[in-house]
Motif scaffolding. Sequence first.
Motif, short mmCIF file in Angstrom:
data_model
loop_
_atom_site.label_atom_id
_atom_site.label_comp_id
_atom_site.label_asym_id
_atom_site.label_seq_id
_atom_site.Cartn_x
_atom_site.Cartn_y
_atom_site.Cartn_z
N ASN A 105 0.82 -1.21 0.00
CA ASN A 105 0.00 0.00 0.00
C ASN A 105 0.86 1.26 0.00
O ASN A 105 1.75 1.40 0.85
CB ASN A 105 -0.90 0.02 1.24
CG ASN A 105 -2.01 -0.99 1.20
OD1 ASN A 105 -2.88 -0.93 0.35
ND2 ASN A 105 -1.97 -1.96 2.11
N THR A 122 0.58 4.47 1.16
CA THR A 122 -0.35 5.18 2.05
C THR A 122 -0.06 6.68 2.16
O THR A 122 -0.53 7.34 3.08
CB THR A 122 -0.32 4.56 3.46
OG1 THR A 122 1.03 4.53 3.94
CG2 THR A 122 -0.88 3.15 3.42
N SER A 143 -5.60 -2.60 -0.10
CA SER A 143 -6.91 -1.95 -0.03
C SER A 143 -6.90 -0.70 0.85
O SER A 143 -7.95 -0.26 1.32
CB SER A 143 -7.95 -2.94 0.50
OG SER A 143 -7.53 -3.50 1.72
N ALA A 144 -5.74 -0.11 1.08
CA ALA A 144 -5.68 1.12 1.86
C ALA A 144 -6.23 2.30 1.08
O ALA A 144 -6.79 3.23 1.67
CB ALA A 144 -4.24 1.42 2.29
N GLU A 168 -13.92 -0.16 5.42
CA GLU A 168 -13.16 0.31 6.57
C GLU A 168 -11.74 0.79 6.26
O GLU A 168 -11.27 1.77 6.85
CB GLU A 168 -13.06 -0.80 7.62
CG GLU A 168 -14.39 -1.19 8.23
CD GLU A 168 -14.23 -2.30 9.26
OE1 GLU A 168 -13.12 -2.45 9.81
OE2 GLU A 168 -15.20 -3.02 9.50
N ASN A 169 -11.05 0.12 5.36
CA ASN A 169 -9.61 0.38 5.22
C ASN A 169 -9.26 1.79 4.79
O ASN A 169 -8.46 2.46 5.45
CB ASN A 169 -8.98 -0.65 4.28
CG ASN A 169 -8.95 -2.04 4.90
OD1 ASN A 169 -9.37 -2.23 6.04
ND2 ASN A 169 -8.44 -3.01 4.16
N ARG A 189 -10.05 4.34 7.56
CA ARG A 189 -9.18 4.20 8.73
C ARG A 189 -7.79 4.77 8.45
O ARG A 189 -7.24 5.55 9.23
CB ARG A 189 -9.06 2.73 9.13
CG ARG A 189 -8.21 2.53 10.39
CD ARG A 189 -8.01 1.07 10.73
NE ARG A 189 -7.12 0.39 9.80
CZ ARG A 189 -7.51 -0.48 8.91
NH1 ARG A 189 -8.79 -0.77 8.79
NH2 ARG A 189 -6.65 -1.06 8.10
N LYS A 207 -12.37 -7.70 12.11
CA LYS A 207 -12.90 -6.33 12.10
C LYS A 207 -14.39 -6.40 11.83
O LYS A 207 -14.93 -7.45 11.44
CB LYS A 207 -12.18 -5.47 11.07
CG LYS A 207 -12.10 -6.04 9.66
CD LYS A 207 -11.25 -5.14 8.77
CE LYS A 207 -11.13 -5.71 7.37
NZ LYS A 207 -10.35 -4.84 6.49
#
Length: 398
Positions: free
Chosen positions: A90, A92, A130-131, A165-166, A169, A289
């Motif tokens: 990822n 990010t 999947s970030a 969620e990813n 978050r 999760k």
Amino acid sequence: MIEYMKEGDILLALTNGRIITVTGPVYEKGTIVADGDKISRVGLTTDVQIPSGSRVLDLAGKTVVPGFIESHCHVGIMEEVYRIEGDDLNETSNPVTPTLRAIDAVYPGDLAFKDALEAGVTTIHTLPGSANVIGGITLIMKTHGLVIDNMAVNPCAGLKVAFGENPKRIYGDQSKMPKTRMATAAMLREQMVKAMSYRDKNQKAKCDPDKKPERDLAMEALGMVLDGTIPLRAHAHRTDDIMTAIRIAEEFKVKIIIEHGTEAHLIADEIADRSIPVVTGPSFTSRAKVELGQRTFETPGILSRRGVKVAIMTDHPVIPINYLPLCAALAVKAGMDYDEALKAITINAAEILGISNRVGSIEEGKDADLVIMDGDPLEIKTKVLEVFINGNSVYQNN
């Protein structure tokens, strides 16, 4: 009369074994002939003439299946025994990265490639993580080799996008968009609209070259989705995220494949009515999760019975890739039809990935990706004895 192997053979014959073709008959005593990297003949041993000079393997008491296909994993891009050194999953620093390409991060020395071969997995689909709202371009490749470019089946197989969620978050913690599901959807829409504008400008520039826009790699990647060259590969677990992904795909009239689909069985009819494939899993995990609260091995069976085309994934390294056949077996235990479970890691996976002209079944003209076993392919006690990729023996269980 069979003539046995000679030095420098280019023909391979696997004979007298039980051959599970997946798309055709099961030959209880069959023969496969591979000419170079392709299957040239398959049928009953009594009906297939073995060419003179072939390398012949007598497989009496053994079973042959097509190489298994892992439809969603991170092999080579997230190495098991490393942290930052081998983790390229990822990016990010930015939630929108359509210019990233998985092929640029895969290390062929990842131990997972060996694990894959030991389980008979010969083709894999490796994706960015999947970030990000948009993660990048995915890669389909074979599981043996030293140069990724030579292993690649399709270096541009799809565009990874993520809901749920990813992204919220990862970027919420940075006080950046997206902090909500609404923002995730909005950001994807914004990029799709920009790509439409970029496409229109390039179209107009065919008549007036002075109006051609500066090249934009991000818009080119999204443009491949808009023109139908590649699908959106949409990470979505919950029903709301699945339907948001579908809503956006319908809005922009693009192809979509649901990845994970943990709650897909709850809206199976909605998915089936739209003929959208689902790659399910990983189901061999804890409910780590909130969006995994409905996780069950019943999902692929329910979807299959409702008419959804289903593949089963490990999401390696979430679940080790060598457990792919076990995941299919556990789906059978949870109610999935045996043949459909086997298809979920062979021909269905190939069709969802767009490579069924090459792999996924034992048919004439397809790649000679073959796995020899000592028993039923979904039986836990069964051992893989030898694996062929493109007609070459790449693993032997000595």
